[in-house]
Design a protein around this motif. Structure first.
Motif, mmCIF file in Angstrom:
data_model
loop_
_atom_site.group_PDB
_atom_site.id
_atom_site.type_symbol
_atom_site.label_atom_id
_atom_site.label_comp_id
_atom_site.label_asym_id
_atom_site.label_seq_id
_atom_site.Cartn_x
_atom_site.Cartn_y
_atom_site.Cartn_z
ATOM 1 N N TYR A 68 0.843 -1.213 0.000
ATOM 2 C CA TYR A 68 0.000 0.000 0.000
ATOM 3 C C TYR A 68 0.875 1.258 0.000
ATOM 4 N N PHE A 168 -1.264 8.079 7.051
ATOM 5 C CA PHE A 168 -0.910 6.733 7.489
ATOM 6 C C PHE A 168 0.540 6.759 8.013
ATOM 7 N N ARG A 202 -11.028 -0.906 -6.118
ATOM 8 C CA ARG A 202 -11.348 -0.822 -4.701
ATOM 9 C C ARG A 202 -10.595 0.437 -4.253
ATOM 10 N N ASP A 204 -9.001 2.915 -1.986
ATOM 11 C CA ASP A 204 -8.387 2.820 -0.664
ATOM 12 C C ASP A 204 -8.641 4.101 0.138
ATOM 13 N N ALA A 205 -8.948 3.918 1.410
ATOM 14 C CA ALA A 205 -8.908 5.031 2.372
ATOM 15 C C ALA A 205 -9.736 6.252 1.944
ATOM 16 N N HIS A 310 -8.205 -8.176 4.599
ATOM 17 C CA HIS A 310 -6.752 -8.235 4.731
ATOM 18 C C HIS A 310 -6.237 -7.428 5.919
ATOM 19 N N ARG A 391 -0.392 -7.023 10.991
ATOM 20 C CA ARG A 391 -1.428 -7.333 10.009
ATOM 21 C C ARG A 391 -1.042 -8.495 9.102
HETATM 22 C C1 GLC Z 1 -6.175 0.882 3.709
HETATM 23 C C2 GLC Z 1 -5.650 -0.517 3.510
HETATM 24 C C3 GLC Z 1 -4.538 -0.748 4.492
HETATM 25 C C4 GLC Z 1 -3.447 0.276 4.288
HETATM 26 C C5 GLC Z 1 -4.012 1.697 4.303
HETATM 27 C C6 GLC Z 1 -3.021 2.686 3.779
HETATM 28 O O1 GLC Z 1 -6.761 1.056 4.936
HETATM 29 O O2 GLC Z 1 -6.700 -1.436 3.655
HETATM 30 O O3 GLC Z 1 -4.034 -2.045 4.421
HETATM 31 O O4 GLC Z 1 -2.503 0.183 5.309
HETATM 32 O O5 GLC Z 1 -5.154 1.815 3.496
HETATM 33 O O6 GLC Z 1 -2.934 2.607 2.372
#
Ligand code: GLC
Length: 548
Positions: A68, A168, A202, A204-205, A310, A391
């Motif tokens: 990611y 993140f 999909r 993300d975030a 995941h 994770r």
């Molecule tokens: C989403 C993903 C996760 C990742 C995060 C930052 O939440 O599911 O696995 O760490 O985004 O990209």
């Protein structure tokens, strides 16, 4: 229901399967899964009843957030193959009637991405403004995504003496959507992968894309998401956007937009959390309540239902007491928990591999209104790895056969990024090959569920009504589409129960679509006898539809 009316909105009734190419199938013995390996396994997914594969990120990455953290949006990490192999995999999937969606991770890049490498070199870099820089971090405290691993969302960059924002990890600098050039970059990334044949993304975030400072239009924070949707529509109208929006239902509504202007499908995180609360209490009430209160959305939109995925099983949407209940039941050891909100375990070990409880959980997954999503390995009841992996504990190599490395690779254990599970969950005991040949296995049960789900489109399309079966241990829900009603009853407890269903209207015929094995023979429709963890699905229609 006329399938022609609904096939354009294919995602409403898809059976999703999420996998990581890295851990799925190694074709050349180097210890990493790859696209050639995935291509060989597509028939196995077809046999299971999967209709859409979701690929976790496979682009070049320093692997500090399991992919990611992308360092090049336009290619494939060398370990997994090349673009030619990706196209082959997509082509084979399409040939089997399976769509392919990929992760769209554009909230941030890796700090190794050439944009960021340049941006942090000097304040005058042409890429400086691709990221979010401040002289001082804002005073307002924001909720951290990775408490315990990060202490702030702002990181000081010595060389240029400013802070950059990272929602993140600190190695994942946030992109700056206020910059129109960044928006164009995102559009090109989407356009590129659509052209290679993917059927959607999909995303993300998602909340991070719209709820932070530095977005283009503070008055209209969703404008970016709408722009993405419009672009996707122009390029490929049937492509889908499935969003990761880990919020309460009411807040999620905003992310659907009006009539197809933002996301098509969203993961239903709240229902997953309540489902685990219900399983831990052996009471259906939390699930019945959340379903009854879930807002209805218009026909284009829908929910994706999942048990495990995941990431950690996120209990952040429960209140503290509820969260502690689920923790105590399913993650008794502190090291099975992460970030104070989640559980890093797979489903089978959480349910002690009890076939009755596993079947109950999967029967719920496929009968709750929405599109079911399975995380690879869950269909055979794989176990988690050591929780030291964080994770990564739920991201171990797929177990295809009984060999010591589960048929994942011909390599040696030392070459694997993550070990193969041992003990009761080792490939000798848990693998696809054996389960495909055993009609009583979890794999076979899930294949049956997928087949029933696909021949029962009213589950996803119908209007939901939660009945009161007179017993808090039982969930009785129904979905009605036109003159057809789907009804499911599930006993979440270990004891046998009798549930009362609402009487049927005059002239209706009931067909049993599925039931737990060894179920007591049925008498009156209104009196449902269910064994411990028992369940039954029906279709009620004016003239008996033949049940496939
Ligand atoms: C989403 C993903 C996760 C990742 C995060 C930052 O939440 O599911 O696995 O760490 O985004 O990209």
């Amino acid at each position: 229901m006329n399938p022609a009316d609904t096939s354009d909105l294919w995602w409403r009734t898809a059976v999703f399967y999420c996998l990581d190419v890295e851990t799925f199938q190694d074709s050349d013995g180097d210890g990493h899964g790859d696209f050639a390996g995935l291509t060989r396994r597509i028939d196995d997914l077809d046999a299971l009843g999967v209709t859409c594969i979701w690929l976790m990120p496979f682009q070049p990455t320093p692997e500090r957030d399991d992919g990611y953290d992308i360092s090049d949006f336009y290619s494939v990490d060398r370990r997994f193959g090349d673009l030619g192999r990706v196209v082959e995999a997509i082509r084979v999937a399409h040939d089997r009637g399976i769509r392919v969606v990929i992760d769209l991770v554009v909230n941030h890049t890796s700090d190794r991405h050439p944009w960021f490498v340049s941006a942090r070199r000097s304040r005058t870099s042409r890429f400086r403004d691709y990221y979010v820089w401040r002289d001082r971090p804002p005073r307002k405290k924001e909720q951290l995504v990775f408490p315990g691993e990060e202490t702030s969302m702002w990181e000081y960059d010595e060389r240029t003496e400013q802070y950059f924002r990272h929602s993140f990890y600190r190695h994942q600098p946030d992109l700056n959507f206020a910059n129109p050039e960044v928006r164009s970059e995102v559009a090109r990334i989407i356009g590129f992968w659509l052209k290679l044949g993917v059927d959607g993304f999909r995303v993300d975030a998602v909340p991070f894309l719209v709820t932070r400072e530095g977005i283009a239009d503070e008055q209209d924070p969703h404008s970016f998401l709408r722009e993405v949707r419009r672009f996707v529509n122009r390029r490929e109208a049937s492509a889908m956007l499935l969003g990761e929006v880990g919020l309460a239902h009411q807040e999620q509504l905003d992310y659907f937009g009006d009539e197809g202007t933002e996301l098509d499908l969203q993961f239903d995180f709240l229902t997953t959390a309540k489902l685990f609360l219900a399983l831990s209490r052996q009471q259906a009430t939390p699930l019945a309540e959340v379903l009854a209160s879930r807002p209805t959305v218009d026909a284009r939109h829908g929910w994706a239902i999942f048990l495990r995925h995941h990431d950690e099983l996120n209990l952040g949407l429960l209140d503290d007491a509820e969260k502690e209940e689920v923790f105590a039941r399913f993650a008794p050891d502190e090291d099975q928990r992460i970030y104070g909100r989640g559980i890093i375990r797979r489903l089978a070990p959480m349910l002690e591999s009890d076939p009755r409880r596993l079947r109950l959980a999967y029967s719920l997954l496929f009968s709750l209104p929405g599109a079911p999503m399975i995380f690879y390995g869950e269909e055979i009841g794989m176990g988690e790895l050591s929780t030291d992996l964080g994770r990564g504990a739920v991201r171990g190599p797929m177990q295809w056969d009984a060999g010591p490395l589960g048929g994942f690779t011909t390599s040696t254990p030392s070459k694997l990024r993550r070990p193969v599970a041992g003990g009761a969950y080792a490939p000798a005991h848990v693998n696809v090959h054996d389960q495909r040949r055993d009609p009583e296995s979890l794999w076979s049960f899930i294949a049956t569920l997928a087949s029933r789900y696909r021949s029962t489109p009213e589950i996803a399309w119908g209007d939901l009504h939660v009945q009161d079966p007179g017993d808090p241990r039982v969930l009785a829900h129904q979905t009605t589409y036109g003159d057809v009603t789907f009804i499911a009853v599930h006993n979440l407890s270990a004891e046998p129960v009798t549930a009362r269903l609402e009487p049927l209207a005059e002239g209706r015929t009931v067909t049993v679509l599925l039931e737990s094995s060894g179920s007591a023979p049925q008498g009156e429709h209104t009196e449902q006898l269910l064994d411990g963890y028992g369940f039954r699905w029906f279709r009620v229609s004016p003239d008996a539809w033949s049940a496939a």
